[in-house]
Design an enzyme around this catalytic site. Structure first.
Site, PDB file in Angstrom:
ATOM      1  N   THR A 132      35.240  24.845  40.274  1.00 24.05           N
ATOM      2  CA  THR A 132      35.049  25.772  40.760  1.00 24.05           C
ATOM      3  C   THR A 132      36.224  26.177  39.785  1.00 24.05           C
ATOM      4  O   THR A 132      36.788  26.110  38.893  1.00 24.05           O
ATOM      5  CB  THR A 132      36.504  25.428  41.835  1.00 24.05           C
ATOM      6  OG1 THR A 132      37.339  26.397  42.689  1.00 24.05           O
ATOM      7  CG2 THR A 132      36.988  24.190  41.475  1.00 24.05           C
ATOM      8  N   ASP A 133      36.602  27.812  40.074  1.00 27.69           N
ATOM      9  CA  ASP A 133      37.149  28.676  39.314  1.00 27.69           C
ATOM     10  C   ASP A 133      39.099  27.917  40.320  1.00 27.69           C
ATOM     11  O   ASP A 133      40.043  27.924  38.900  1.00 27.69           O
ATOM     12  CB  ASP A 133      37.612  29.411  39.832  1.00 27.69           C
ATOM     13  CG  ASP A 133      37.978  30.126  41.404  1.00 27.69           C
ATOM     14  OD1 ASP A 133      38.233  29.808  41.809  1.00 27.69           O
ATOM     15  OD2 ASP A 133      37.249  31.604  41.284  1.00 27.69           O
ATOM     16  N   GLU A 134      39.374  27.207  41.061  1.00 29.29           N
ATOM     17  CA  GLU A 134      40.042  26.913  40.990  1.00 29.29           C
ATOM     18  C   GLU A 134      40.834  25.806  39.008  1.00 29.29           C
ATOM     19  O   GLU A 134      42.618  25.774  39.920  1.00 29.29           O
ATOM     20  CB  GLU A 134      40.482  26.433  42.698  1.00 29.29           C
ATOM     21  CG  GLU A 134      40.055  26.851  43.571  1.00 29.29           C
ATOM     22  CD  GLU A 134      41.305  26.685  45.104  1.00 29.29           C
ATOM     23  OE1 GLU A 134      41.231  25.875  45.048  1.00 29.29           O
ATOM     24  OE2 GLU A 134      40.527  27.454  45.653  1.00 29.29           O
ATOM     25  N   TYR A 158      43.029  19.399  45.342  1.00 38.38           N
ATOM     26  CA  TYR A 158      41.723  19.533  45.482  1.00 38.38           C
ATOM     27  C   TYR A 158      41.543  19.948  44.250  1.00 38.38           C
ATOM     28  O   TYR A 158      40.192  19.964  43.413  1.00 38.38           O
ATOM     29  CB  TYR A 158      41.624  20.715  46.747  1.00 38.38           C
ATOM     30  CG  TYR A 158      40.459  21.395  46.027  1.00 38.38           C
ATOM     31  CD1 TYR A 158      38.486  20.347  45.931  1.00 38.38           C
ATOM     32  CD2 TYR A 158      40.298  22.443  46.043  1.00 38.38           C
ATOM     33  CE1 TYR A 158      37.931  20.670  46.174  1.00 38.38           C
ATOM     34  CE2 TYR A 158      38.900  22.988  45.093  1.00 38.38           C
ATOM     35  CZ  TYR A 158      37.635  22.238  45.177  1.00 38.38           C
ATOM     36  OH  TYR A 158      36.608  22.994  45.197  1.00 38.38           O
ATOM     37  N   LYS A 162      38.977  18.349  41.072  1.00 36.90           N
ATOM     38  CA  LYS A 162      37.415  19.085  40.628  1.00 36.90           C
ATOM     39  C   LYS A 162      38.110  19.003  38.773  1.00 36.90           C
ATOM     40  O   LYS A 162      37.114  18.972  38.142  1.00 36.90           O
ATOM     41  CB  LYS A 162      37.726  20.424  40.762  1.00 36.90           C
ATOM     42  CG  LYS A 162      37.180  19.906  42.584  1.00 36.90           C
ATOM     43  CD  LYS A 162      35.928  19.310  42.561  1.00 36.90           C
ATOM     44  CE  LYS A 162      34.776  21.037  42.001  1.00 36.90           C
ATOM     45  NZ  LYS A 162      33.470  19.863  42.671  1.00 36.90           N
TER      46      LYS A 162
HETATM   47  P1  NAD Z   1      31.014  21.432  51.805  1.00 41.47           P
HETATM   48  O1  NAD Z   1      32.417  20.564  51.965  1.00 41.47           O
HETATM   49  O2  NAD Z   1      30.498  22.412  52.653  1.00 41.47           O
HETATM   50  O3  NAD Z   1      30.350  20.215  51.378  1.00 41.47           O
HETATM   51  C1  NAD Z   1      30.284  18.992  50.966  1.00 41.47           C
HETATM   52  C2  NAD Z   1      29.113  18.198  50.777  1.00 41.47           C
HETATM   53  O4  NAD Z   1      29.220  16.944  50.334  1.00 41.47           O
HETATM   54  C3  NAD Z   1      28.994  17.786  52.164  1.00 41.47           C
HETATM   55  O5  NAD Z   1      27.654  17.899  52.945  1.00 41.47           O
HETATM   56  C4  NAD Z   1      29.408  16.360  52.127  1.00 41.47           C
HETATM   57  O6  NAD Z   1      29.154  15.431  53.198  1.00 41.47           O
HETATM   58  C5  NAD Z   1      29.054  15.828  50.666  1.00 41.47           C
HETATM   59  N1  NAD Z   1      30.213  14.924  50.753  1.00 41.47           N
HETATM   60  C6  NAD Z   1      31.269  14.938  50.581  1.00 41.47           C
HETATM   61  N2  NAD Z   1      32.120  13.354  49.630  1.00 41.47           N
HETATM   62  C7  NAD Z   1      30.444  12.958  49.506  1.00 41.47           C
HETATM   63  C8  NAD Z   1      30.427  11.369  48.654  1.00 41.47           C
HETATM   64  N3  NAD Z   1      31.420  10.941  48.363  1.00 41.47           N
HETATM   65  N4  NAD Z   1      28.925  11.314  47.991  1.00 41.47           N
HETATM   66  C9  NAD Z   1      27.767  12.639  48.872  1.00 41.47           C
HETATM   67  N5  NAD Z   1      27.929  13.046  49.164  1.00 41.47           N
HETATM   68  C10 NAD Z   1      29.160  13.542  49.764  1.00 41.47           C
HETATM   69  O7  NAD Z   1      31.617  22.223  49.880  1.00 41.47           O
HETATM   70  P2  NAD Z   1      30.785  23.421  49.346  1.00 41.47           P
HETATM   71  O8  NAD Z   1      31.917  24.184  49.864  1.00 41.47           O
HETATM   72  O9  NAD Z   1      29.420  23.438  50.063  1.00 41.47           O
HETATM   73  O10 NAD Z   1      31.343  22.783  47.928  1.00 41.47           O
HETATM   74  C11 NAD Z   1      29.990  22.380  47.080  1.00 41.47           C
HETATM   75  C12 NAD Z   1      30.002  22.002  45.456  1.00 41.47           C
HETATM   76  O11 NAD Z   1      30.953  23.167  44.721  1.00 41.47           O
HETATM   77  C13 NAD Z   1      31.526  21.528  45.943  1.00 41.47           C
HETATM   78  O12 NAD Z   1      32.203  20.672  44.710  1.00 41.47           O
HETATM   79  C14 NAD Z   1      33.292  22.733  45.589  1.00 41.47           C
HETATM   80  O13 NAD Z   1      34.110  21.866  44.332  1.00 41.47           O
HETATM   81  C15 NAD Z   1      32.255  23.486  44.715  1.00 41.47           C
HETATM   82  N6  NAD Z   1      32.397  24.870  44.769  1.00 41.47           N
HETATM   83  C16 NAD Z   1      32.607  24.444  46.435  1.00 41.47           C
HETATM   84  C17 NAD Z   1      33.014  27.066  46.630  1.00 41.47           C
HETATM   85  C18 NAD Z   1      33.545  27.126  47.758  1.00 41.47           C
HETATM   86  O14 NAD Z   1      33.820  28.799  47.721  1.00 41.47           O
HETATM   87  N7  NAD Z   1      32.733  26.521  48.993  1.00 41.47           N
HETATM   88  C19 NAD Z   1      33.444  27.861  45.090  1.00 41.47           C
HETATM   89  C20 NAD Z   1      33.464  26.903  43.762  1.00 41.47           C
HETATM   90  C21 NAD Z   1      33.383  25.910  43.880  1.00 41.47           C
HETATM   91  O1  DAU Z   2      37.683  29.512  44.315  1.00 36.64           O
HETATM   92  C1  DAU Z   2      36.775  28.516  45.014  1.00 36.64           C
HETATM   93  C2  DAU Z   2      37.379  27.512  45.875  1.00 36.64           C
HETATM   94  O2  DAU Z   2      37.428  28.831  47.255  1.00 36.64           O
HETATM   95  C3  DAU Z   2      36.512  26.350  46.524  1.00 36.64           C
HETATM   96  O3  DAU Z   2      36.687  25.549  45.554  1.00 36.64           O
HETATM   97  C4  DAU Z   2      36.612  25.786  47.262  1.00 36.64           C
HETATM   98  O4  DAU Z   2      36.438  24.617  48.051  1.00 36.64           O
HETATM   99  C5  DAU Z   2      36.895  26.653  48.832  1.00 36.64           C
HETATM  100  O5  DAU Z   2      37.174  25.824  49.725  1.00 36.64           O
HETATM  101  C6  DAU Z   2      37.934  27.897  48.610  1.00 36.64           C
HETATM  102  O6  DAU Z   2      39.087  27.522  48.292  1.00 36.64           O
HETATM  103  P1  DAU Z   2      40.247  28.677  49.149  1.00 36.64           P
HETATM  104  O7  DAU Z   2      41.451  27.696  49.552  1.00 36.64           O
HETATM  105  O8  DAU Z   2      40.353  29.800  48.465  1.00 36.64           O
HETATM  106  O9  DAU Z   2      39.804  28.868  50.552  1.00 36.64           O
HETATM  107  P2  DAU Z   2      39.526  28.780  51.876  1.00 36.64           P
HETATM  108  O10 DAU Z   2      38.755  30.100  51.910  1.00 36.64           O
HETATM  109  O11 DAU Z   2      40.354  27.425  52.329  1.00 36.64           O
HETATM  110  O12 DAU Z   2      41.508  30.167  51.988  1.00 36.64           O
HETATM  111  C7  DAU Z   2      41.133  31.537  51.484  1.00 36.64           C
HETATM  112  C8  DAU Z   2      42.095  32.171  51.754  1.00 36.64           C
HETATM  113  O13 DAU Z   2      42.928  33.040  52.592  1.00 36.64           O
HETATM  114  C9  DAU Z   2      43.963  31.234  50.630  1.00 36.64           C
HETATM  115  O14 DAU Z   2      43.970  32.565  50.026  1.00 36.64           O
HETATM  116  C10 DAU Z   2      44.251  31.103  51.608  1.00 36.64           C
HETATM  117  C11 DAU Z   2      43.666  32.235  52.577  1.00 36.64           C
HETATM  118  N1  DAU Z   2      43.380  31.890  54.383  1.00 36.64           N
HETATM  119  C12 DAU Z   2      42.563  30.241  54.470  1.00 36.64           C
HETATM  120  C13 DAU Z   2      42.722  30.006  56.000  1.00 36.64           C
HETATM  121  C14 DAU Z   2      41.864  28.580  56.006  1.00 36.64           C
HETATM  122  C15 DAU Z   2      44.038  31.978  55.492  1.00 36.64           C
HETATM  123  O15 DAU Z   2      45.872  32.992  54.822  1.00 36.64           O
HETATM  124  N2  DAU Z   2      43.900  31.714  56.912  1.00 36.64           N
HETATM  125  C16 DAU Z   2      43.385  30.177  56.971  1.00 36.64           C
HETATM  126  O16 DAU Z   2      43.176  30.480  58.150  1.00 36.64           O
END
Ligand code: NAD
Ligand code: DAU
Length: 356
Positions: A132-134, A158, A162
């Protein structure tokens, strides 16, 4: 054959669906099925011999080693993680366990398997870690976007977990030679996104007549990428990425949260107008900010674009419209993920937060 971990979650499942739509190469999908894993997303693959689903933990080395030996995949793509920042604030333990310890066990299993491979199979093997970019921390308003050499400054449990996993992946290459590549992507959105995250939460709350909770002043900036563009970037990196390199993935779509919420409301006003004629915007409620809330993320994706020729297909306007339409046409999927566990989380996170 490839081994995908976390392939029942949001991005992993989109990746598996897109992979099998474009290729005959089978996928073993290892997922623990936490609250975020949902097999309903993969219903269209039922009976498809190219998809082998295994419920299990990436931290279970014996299971992972057995799967690797049995199926001989040419790559491991690691999506499995605890992914929600707010949950990491309430309970960091699972994040340490899966994102750090789990990744360590997965790397060890992959190292053992790769160490026994010979010739072409050994040379071709890849461990692709999805991050992730975080990990880069927070930017000020005028700062340049994150490049791959930006220093790691994670601020939440988180992002720290990562970041730690990224360091392990890097070390397993430098120390043991494991052929790894890491991608660091910005915020994804699109179909099958669990409604604890901003965009799907706003859609489902709006439709249910509930408040739309915006943290703090709503001016935090995220850089949004349609999930299928993230999946195409991962396919391209797997195909042509250089060993031990990291690639930033992003869509050049920086937006403040409040603008995202307004866009979702405007699309819903157009596509599913409220009976009383008012806008969904009237449901917006500013609530207490997230502790340690990162102010701005922005991804510089030029390395991926220039070295590997990747480009996103969707603009934010086309992607967000598709996303809202998807949620409107899939109320059954949404209803099924809103289980008891989901309702408990919403209660813990948002109770008493009405007045910011
Ligand atoms: P998600 O939470 O929707 O899905 C995670 C999946 O991993 C789930 O299906 C869960 O059951 C499985 N899981 C959790 N713990 C596990 C374990 N110990 N063993 C096997 N499976 C397990 O997450 P996502 O949003 O699909 O993100 C996927 C990946 O991409 C993550 O590594 C996250 O850090 C990264 N990522 C997410 C975003 C985003 O915006 N969602 C952006 C950048 C990177
Ligand atoms: O940047 C990549 C990341 O983006 C991934 O690594 C994470 O897995 C993914 O969950 C996401 O993280 P964020 O914290 O940015 O996503 P989230 O959707 O939780 O929140 C997006 C923005 O919106 C953040 O600034 C918090 C705000 N927010 C979120 C929720 C859930 C609100 O204002 N209200 C809300 O109820």
């Amino acid at each position: 054959m490839i081994l995908v971990t976390g392939g029942a979650g949001f991005i992993g499942a989109n990746f598996v669906l897109d992979w099998l739509a474009a290729s005959q190469e089978p996928v073993i999908n290892l997922d623990k099925l936490t609250y975020a894993g949902n097999l309903e997303t993969l219903t269209s693959l039922q009976g498809d011999a190219r998809h082998i689903f295994v419920q299990g933990d990436i931290g279970d080395s014996a299971l992972v080693s057995r799967l690797l030996t049995e199926h001989q995949p040419r790559a491991v793509i690691n999506f499995a993680a605890e992914s929600h920042v707010d949950r990491s604030i309430h309970g960091p333990g699972d994040f340490i366990q899966t994102n750090i310890v789990g990744t360590f066990h997965l790397l060890e299993a992959a190292r053992g398997y790769w160490g026994d491979l010979q010739g072409e199979a050994r040379a071709a093997f890849r461990f692709l870690h999805v991050s992730t970019d975080e990990v880069y921390g927070s930017l000020g308003p005028g700062d340049a976007a994150f490049t791959e050499t930006h220093r790691y400054e994670p601020n939440s449990p988180y992002s720290a977990s990562k970041a730690a996993s990224d360091h392990l992946v890097r070390a397993w290459h430098h120390t043991y030679g494991l052929p790894v590549i890491t991608t660091n992507c910005s915020n994804n959105y699109g179909p099958y996104h669990f409604p604890e995250k901003l965009i799907p939460l706003m859609i489902v709350n709006a439709l249910a007549g509930k408040t739309l909770p915006v943290y703090g002043d709503g001016m935090q900036v995220r850089d949004w990428l349609y999930v299928k563009d993230h999946c195409s970037a991962i396919r391209r990196v797997l195909e042509a990425g250089k060993l031990c390199e990291t690639y930033n993935v992003g869509g050049w779509n920086e937006k403040p949260n409040i603008e995202i919420v307004h866009t979702v409301c405007a699309l819903l006003d157009e596509l599913r107008p409220k009976a009383d004629g008012t806008s969904y915007k009237t449901q917006i409620s500013y609530v207490k900010d997230r502790p340690g809330h990162d102010r701005r993320y922005a991804i510089d994706a030029r390395k991926l674009e220039s070295e590997l020729g990747w480009k996103p297909v969707e603009t934010f306007e086309s992607g967000i419209r598709k996303t809202v339409q998807w949620y409107l046409t899939n109320p059954g999927w949404v209803a099924n993920v809103q289980s008891g566990a989901y309702r408990e989380w919403v209660q813990t996170q948002y109770a008493g937060q009405e007045a910011a």
